[in-house]
Design a protein around this motif. Sequence first.
Motif, PDB file in Angstrom:
ATOM      1  N   GLY A 117      -6.754  -0.278  -6.390  1.00 11.59           N
ATOM      2  CA  GLY A 117      -7.930  -1.063  -6.768  1.00 11.59           C
ATOM      3  C   GLY A 117      -8.339  -0.780  -8.210  1.00 11.59           C
ATOM      4  O   GLY A 117      -8.605  -1.710  -8.979  1.00 11.59           O
ATOM      5  N   PHE A 168      -3.539   7.589   2.558  1.00  8.24           N
ATOM      6  CA  PHE A 168      -3.264   6.170   2.338  1.00  8.24           C
ATOM      7  C   PHE A 168      -4.465   5.483   1.671  1.00  8.24           C
ATOM      8  O   PHE A 168      -4.305   4.640   0.794  1.00  8.24           O
ATOM      9  N   HIS A 188      -4.186  -7.101   3.691  1.00  4.35           N
ATOM     10  CA  HIS A 188      -5.548  -6.775   4.142  1.00  4.35           C
ATOM     11  C   HIS A 188      -5.988  -7.689   5.278  1.00  4.35           C
ATOM     12  O   HIS A 188      -6.530  -7.230   6.283  1.00  4.35           O
ATOM     13  N   ILE A 237       1.179   0.294 -10.023  1.00  9.29           N
ATOM     14  CA  ILE A 237       1.012  -0.529  -8.817  1.00  9.29           C
ATOM     15  C   ILE A 237       2.370  -0.713  -8.142  1.00  9.29           C
ATOM     16  O   ILE A 237       2.510  -0.515  -6.935  1.00  9.29           O
ATOM     17  N   PHE A 254       4.843  -6.781   3.108  1.00 12.53           N
ATOM     18  CA  PHE A 254       3.700  -6.996   2.206  1.00 12.53           C
ATOM     19  C   PHE A 254       3.764  -6.015   1.039  1.00 12.53           C
ATOM     20  O   PHE A 254       3.479  -6.355  -0.107  1.00 12.53           O
ATOM     21  N   ASP A 255       4.136  -4.787   1.350  1.00 14.47           N
ATOM     22  CA  ASP A 255       4.234  -3.775   0.300  1.00 14.47           C
ATOM     23  C   ASP A 255       5.324  -4.148  -0.702  1.00 14.47           C
ATOM     24  O   ASP A 255       5.163  -3.966  -1.914  1.00 14.47           O
ATOM     25  N   MET A 293      -5.878  -2.312 -10.650  1.00 10.79           N
ATOM     26  CA  MET A 293      -6.063  -3.765 -10.759  1.00 10.79           C
ATOM     27  C   MET A 293      -7.207  -4.075 -11.719  1.00 10.79           C
ATOM     28  O   MET A 293      -7.150  -5.036 -12.485  1.00 10.79           O
ATOM     29  N   MET A 338      -4.844   3.407  -1.891  1.00 14.66           N
ATOM     30  CA  MET A 338      -5.466   2.083  -1.996  1.00 14.66           C
ATOM     31  C   MET A 338      -6.553   2.051  -3.074  1.00 14.66           C
ATOM     32  O   MET A 338      -6.647   1.121  -3.857  1.00 14.66           O
ATOM     33  N   LYS A 339      -7.368   3.104  -3.089  1.00 16.25           N
ATOM     34  CA  LYS A 339      -8.435   3.166  -4.099  1.00 16.25           C
ATOM     35  C   LYS A 339      -7.837   3.145  -5.507  1.00 16.25           C
ATOM     36  O   LYS A 339      -8.363   2.489  -6.407  1.00 16.25           O
ATOM     37  N   THR A 361       4.031  -6.762  -3.046  1.00 18.75           N
ATOM     38  CA  THR A 361       3.206  -6.141  -4.093  1.00 18.75           C
ATOM     39  C   THR A 361       4.113  -5.547  -5.161  1.00 18.75           C
ATOM     40  O   THR A 361       3.908  -5.753  -6.360  1.00 18.75           O
ATOM     41  N   PHE A 377       4.437  -5.148   7.800  1.00 21.08           N
ATOM     42  CA  PHE A 377       3.599  -4.307   6.947  1.00 21.08           C
ATOM     43  C   PHE A 377       4.367  -3.935   5.669  1.00 21.08           C
ATOM     44  O   PHE A 377       3.865  -4.072   4.553  1.00 21.08           O
ATOM     45  N   SER A 396      -0.615 -10.678  -2.557  1.00 20.79           N
ATOM     46  CA  SER A 396       0.092  -9.749  -1.668  1.00 20.79           C
ATOM     47  C   SER A 396      -0.878  -8.714  -1.097  1.00 20.79           C
ATOM     48  O   SER A 396      -0.786  -8.339   0.064  1.00 20.79           O
ATOM     49  N   CYS A 397      -1.833  -8.258  -1.918  1.00 24.98           N
ATOM     50  CA  CYS A 397      -2.857  -7.327  -1.414  1.00 24.98           C
ATOM     51  C   CYS A 397      -3.643  -8.015  -0.296  1.00 24.98           C
ATOM     52  O   CYS A 397      -3.813  -7.461   0.792  1.00 24.98           O
ATOM     53  N   PHE A 435      -6.150  -1.522  11.467  1.00 25.03           N
ATOM     54  CA  PHE A 435      -5.799  -0.216  10.904  1.00 25.03           C
ATOM     55  C   PHE A 435      -7.023   0.710  10.896  1.00 25.03           C
ATOM     56  O   PHE A 435      -6.979   1.828  11.398  1.00 25.03           O
ATOM     57  N   THR A 436      -8.122   0.226  10.328  1.00 24.39           N
ATOM     58  CA  THR A 436      -9.313   1.087  10.235  1.00 24.39           C
ATOM     59  C   THR A 436      -9.901   1.321  11.626  1.00 24.39           C
ATOM     60  O   THR A 436     -10.433   2.385  11.902  1.00 24.39           O
ATOM     61  N   VAL A 496       0.242 -10.680  -7.336  1.00 27.99           N
ATOM     62  CA  VAL A 496      -0.059  -9.328  -6.870  1.00 27.99           C
ATOM     63  C   VAL A 496      -1.286  -9.386  -5.959  1.00 27.99           C
ATOM     64  O   VAL A 496      -1.266  -8.864  -4.837  1.00 27.99           O
TER      65      VAL A 496
HETATM   66  C1  HEC Z   1       1.039  -3.007   3.270  1.00 27.43           C
HETATM   67  C2  HEC Z   1      -0.354  -3.348   3.418  1.00 27.43           C
HETATM   68  C3  HEC Z   1      -1.260  -3.273   2.217  1.00 27.43           C
HETATM   69  C4  HEC Z   1      -1.002  -3.708   0.937  1.00 27.43           C
HETATM   70  C5  HEC Z   1       0.246  -4.374   0.398  1.00 27.43           C
HETATM   71  C6  HEC Z   1      -2.191  -3.427   0.187  1.00 27.43           C
HETATM   72  N1  HEC Z   1      -3.140  -2.836   0.971  1.00 27.43           N
HETATM   73 FE1  HEC Z   1      -4.973  -2.178   0.354  1.00 27.43          FE
HETATM   74  N2  HEC Z   1      -5.381  -1.581   2.254  1.00 27.43           N
HETATM   75  C7  HEC Z   1      -4.527  -1.663   3.334  1.00 27.43           C
HETATM   76  C8  HEC Z   1      -5.134  -1.041   4.475  1.00 27.43           C
HETATM   77  C9  HEC Z   1      -4.499  -0.894   5.851  1.00 27.43           C
HETATM   78  C10 HEC Z   1      -6.415  -0.591   4.065  1.00 27.43           C
HETATM   79  C11 HEC Z   1      -7.422   0.235   4.867  1.00 27.43           C
HETATM   80  C12 HEC Z   1      -7.066   1.704   4.597  1.00 27.43           C
HETATM   81  C13 HEC Z   1      -8.052   2.743   5.042  1.00 27.43           C
HETATM   82  O1  HEC Z   1      -9.255   2.458   5.099  1.00 27.43           O
HETATM   83  O2  HEC Z   1      -7.602   3.889   5.265  1.00 27.43           O
HETATM   84  C14 HEC Z   1      -6.534  -0.965   2.664  1.00 27.43           C
HETATM   85  C15 HEC Z   1      -7.644  -0.702   1.896  1.00 27.43           C
HETATM   86  C16 HEC Z   1      -7.773  -1.005   0.546  1.00 27.43           C
HETATM   87  C17 HEC Z   1      -8.934  -0.716  -0.272  1.00 27.43           C
HETATM   88  C18 HEC Z   1     -10.224  -0.091   0.214  1.00 27.43           C
HETATM   89  C19 HEC Z   1     -10.138   1.427   0.093  1.00 27.43           C
HETATM   90  C20 HEC Z   1     -11.456   2.082   0.441  1.00 27.43           C
HETATM   91  O3  HEC Z   1     -12.130   2.557  -0.485  1.00 27.43           O
HETATM   92  O4  HEC Z   1     -11.813   2.104   1.615  1.00 27.43           O
HETATM   93  C21 HEC Z   1      -8.652  -1.136  -1.538  1.00 27.43           C
HETATM   94  C22 HEC Z   1      -9.550  -1.038  -2.764  1.00 27.43           C
HETATM   95  C23 HEC Z   1      -7.319  -1.688  -1.522  1.00 27.43           C
HETATM   96  N3  HEC Z   1      -6.809  -1.586  -0.241  1.00 27.43           N
HETATM   97  C24 HEC Z   1      -6.688  -2.210  -2.621  1.00 27.43           C
HETATM   98  C25 HEC Z   1      -5.427  -2.787  -2.587  1.00 27.43           C
HETATM   99  C26 HEC Z   1      -4.818  -3.444  -3.719  1.00 27.43           C
HETATM  100  C27 HEC Z   1      -5.466  -3.637  -5.067  1.00 27.43           C
HETATM  101  C28 HEC Z   1      -3.593  -3.864  -3.290  1.00 27.43           C
HETATM  102  C29 HEC Z   1      -2.548  -4.621  -4.057  1.00 27.43           C
HETATM  103  C30 HEC Z   1      -2.218  -4.201  -5.363  1.00 27.43           C
HETATM  104  C31 HEC Z   1      -3.444  -3.471  -1.904  1.00 27.43           C
HETATM  105  N4  HEC Z   1      -4.573  -2.821  -1.514  1.00 27.43           N
HETATM  106  C32 HEC Z   1      -2.313  -3.729  -1.156  1.00 27.43           C
HETATM  107  C33 HEC Z   1      -3.265  -2.214   3.335  1.00 27.43           C
HETATM  108  C34 HEC Z   1      -2.621  -2.738   2.239  1.00 27.43           C
END
Ligand code: HEC
Length: 145
Positions: A37, A29, A128, A62, A90-91, A40, A33-34, A94, A87, A123-124, A135-136, A120
């Motif tokens: 990022g 997961f 968060h 995305i 939110f997804d 984006m 997320m990375k 996005t 949860f 929603s992120c 979560f973490t 967008v």
């Molecule tokens: C449904 C919930 C949710 C959505 C929507 C979401 N995130 Fe996340 N995001 C998380 C969670 C939970 C974490 C922590 C995950 C982990 O550390 O394992 C996280 C962590 C991150 C991180 C840090 C990763 C790292 O290096 O530790 C980034 C960057 C990130 N999200 C980018 C985004 C972006 C950009 C979007 C939107 C386009 C987005 N996220 C949408 C839940 C979400």
Amino acid sequence: MKKQSIVAASLISIVLAASPVQAAEPLEFQKVMKELGKNMQIITDGISREDWDMVAKTAPMIAEHPQPPLAEKTRIISFMGAEMSRFKSFDMQTHEAAHDLLHAAHEKDGQKVIEAFQKVQSSCLGCHQTFRSKFTEHFYGKPGN
Ligand code: HEC
């Protein structure tokens, strides 16, 4: 002497192997997320250059981002419990905002692209702010930022 150092070396490896301070493995997961990022950032760059093709090419990555493997999803679902629908919503936000972004980029409408991009980002941020820290804490034993 030689024998002693062999004993010492094996003792050290036993201690290391049993060490409780090993960091928990990052979830798939987190890789997803990375990537979100990074994509984006590519879009921000595309907007600056008015490179709408680049924005249009990146938005679906995305909107249709990969999912973690089933076993991991199960862990996440069981952790989320009753909050899973929130949860997920939110997804979905996005997903939908990234779709609007794609359409705006096809229209080469810079202002619309920026508005969709902002949605967008919101929603992120929403997910968060609501979930990241618990979560973490749950999966890695430490609260996130
Ligand atoms: C449904 C919930 C949710 C959505 C929507 C979401 N995130 Fe996340 N995001 C998380 C969670 C939970 C974490 C922590 C995950 C982990 O550390 O394992 C996280 C962590 C991150 C991180 C840090 C990763 C790292 O290096 O530790 C980034 C960057 C990130 N999200 C980018 C985004 C972006 C950009 C979007 C939107 C386009 C987005 N996220 C949408 C839940 C979400």
